[in-house]
Design a protein around this motif. Sequence first.
Motif, mmCIF file in Angstrom:
data_model
loop_
_atom_site.group_PDB
_atom_site.id
_atom_site.type_symbol
_atom_site.label_atom_id
_atom_site.label_comp_id
_atom_site.label_asym_id
_atom_site.label_seq_id
_atom_site.Cartn_x
_atom_site.Cartn_y
_atom_site.Cartn_z
ATOM 1 N N VAL A 118 30.496 4.730 -15.315
ATOM 2 C CA VAL A 118 28.776 4.674 -15.862
ATOM 3 C C VAL A 118 28.224 3.349 -14.538
ATOM 4 C CG1 VAL A 118 28.291 2.075 -17.097
ATOM 5 C CG2 VAL A 118 30.398 3.684 -17.822
ATOM 6 N N LEU A 119 28.854 2.560 -14.056
ATOM 7 C CA LEU A 119 27.610 2.378 -12.787
ATOM 8 C C LEU A 119 27.040 3.318 -11.873
ATOM 9 C CD1 LEU A 119 29.976 -0.090 -11.390
ATOM 10 C CD2 LEU A 119 28.697 -0.735 -13.215
ATOM 11 N N VAL A 148 32.263 -12.161 -11.330
ATOM 12 C CA VAL A 148 31.283 -12.928 -13.051
ATOM 13 C C VAL A 148 32.575 -13.683 -13.705
ATOM 14 C CG1 VAL A 148 29.930 -12.469 -14.019
ATOM 15 C CG2 VAL A 148 29.275 -11.978 -11.937
ATOM 16 N N ASP A 149 31.972 -13.933 -15.058
ATOM 17 C CA ASP A 149 33.632 -14.524 -15.479
ATOM 18 C C ASP A 149 32.342 -14.220 -17.140
ATOM 19 O OD1 ASP A 149 34.493 -16.073 -16.794
ATOM 20 O OD2 ASP A 149 34.282 -17.877 -16.590
ATOM 21 N N LEU A 178 29.750 -8.377 -22.646
ATOM 22 C CA LEU A 178 30.069 -6.820 -23.184
ATOM 23 C C LEU A 178 29.904 -5.752 -22.197
ATOM 24 C CD1 LEU A 178 26.274 -6.238 -23.282
ATOM 25 C CD2 LEU A 178 26.948 -7.743 -25.362
ATOM 26 N N TRP A 179 29.391 -6.669 -20.671
ATOM 27 C CA TRP A 179 28.664 -6.318 -19.152
ATOM 28 C C TRP A 179 30.716 -6.539 -18.370
ATOM 29 C CZ3 TRP A 179 24.158 -4.410 -18.328
ATOM 30 C CH2 TRP A 179 23.040 -5.251 -19.215
ATOM 31 N N GLU A 180 31.538 -6.488 -19.091
ATOM 32 C CA GLU A 180 33.061 -7.186 -18.554
ATOM 33 C C GLU A 180 33.316 -6.139 -17.845
ATOM 34 O OE1 GLU A 180 35.850 -8.804 -21.371
ATOM 35 O OE2 GLU A 180 35.451 -6.889 -22.506
ATOM 36 N N LYS A 181 32.888 -4.505 -17.717
ATOM 37 C CA LYS A 181 33.390 -3.554 -17.341
ATOM 38 C C LYS A 181 32.662 -2.594 -16.479
ATOM 39 C CE LYS A 181 36.358 -2.941 -20.626
ATOM 40 N NZ LYS A 181 38.440 -2.901 -20.114
ATOM 41 N N GLU A 182 31.123 -3.636 -15.796
ATOM 42 C CA GLU A 182 31.172 -3.573 -14.345
ATOM 43 C C GLU A 182 31.492 -4.020 -13.652
ATOM 44 O OE1 GLU A 182 26.901 -4.792 -14.811
ATOM 45 O OE2 GLU A 182 26.701 -2.842 -16.190
ATOM 46 N N PHE A 183 33.190 -5.123 -13.844
ATOM 47 C CA PHE A 183 33.406 -5.677 -13.022
ATOM 48 C C PHE A 183 33.039 -6.029 -11.814
ATOM 49 C CE2 PHE A 183 36.019 -2.186 -14.974
ATOM 50 C CZ PHE A 183 37.315 -2.480 -15.357
#
Length: 251
Positions: A118-119, A148-149, A178-183
Amino acid sequence: MQIEIKNSKDQLFRYRKANEFSLDELENSYIYFPSSCELNDPFDVSHNTLSLTKEDAEIEKLYNQILEDSPNELTRAYIKKTYENNLDILREFVIDGIKKYISAYGIACFSVTPIHVVLWAYYANHEGICIQYDTTRDKSFFKGAQRVDYVENLEIMNFEPITNPHVTNDLFYKKLNLWEKEFEVRLVKSGTGKHKVNPESVRSIILGLHAKEDYIRKVIDIVKRKYKHATLYQAEVMTESIGFSFVPFNL
């Protein structure tokens, strides 16, 4: 995948599109730090999530602190004349200052992985590059980088400029989950724009699956001249399983 990751906690990856901006970053060894208003999430680092306290006592503390920190009598006289009996004016001054304070900081975004489909799609269109940085090779530059938390809801934070001034720090490192999968790992610096980074911190550069020949040639030229210590890879689709493999260029 033969990518150099000696200690994953020290490695950061930055996805860049195939354009002149990414080439210029490589050519001149810098990382661009955009302001909060340039981020793709309108709720990210927004001054609207920070609310100045309504407590008059806190504003009075601020007034007294400003008065105490004044460098000379002329300045103190001006502050007294402007704010002593007009705390609402001081309040408005602080509210306006919050916006300026936030926009004065630059924010660079990284991930902990180079294999995030995705990135690759969203930030590099599979045509750009992913740059690997070893943060131990420029510790001063990467000082303060943190993950990021991700939270379910972004709450309005009560800003108390004297009692609890550091609440503003949370503003830069919280995002909706909703952005957490960007790590994401984030680095914040005073001042937006270009910040020079030690070129030795660049350990690898990965070209996307669909990188075009002209862009590839330009990246190869820069790597040969500026990053002889780094490895250049081409991303390919794995045949045995679903995922990426990174094939090194023979430069």
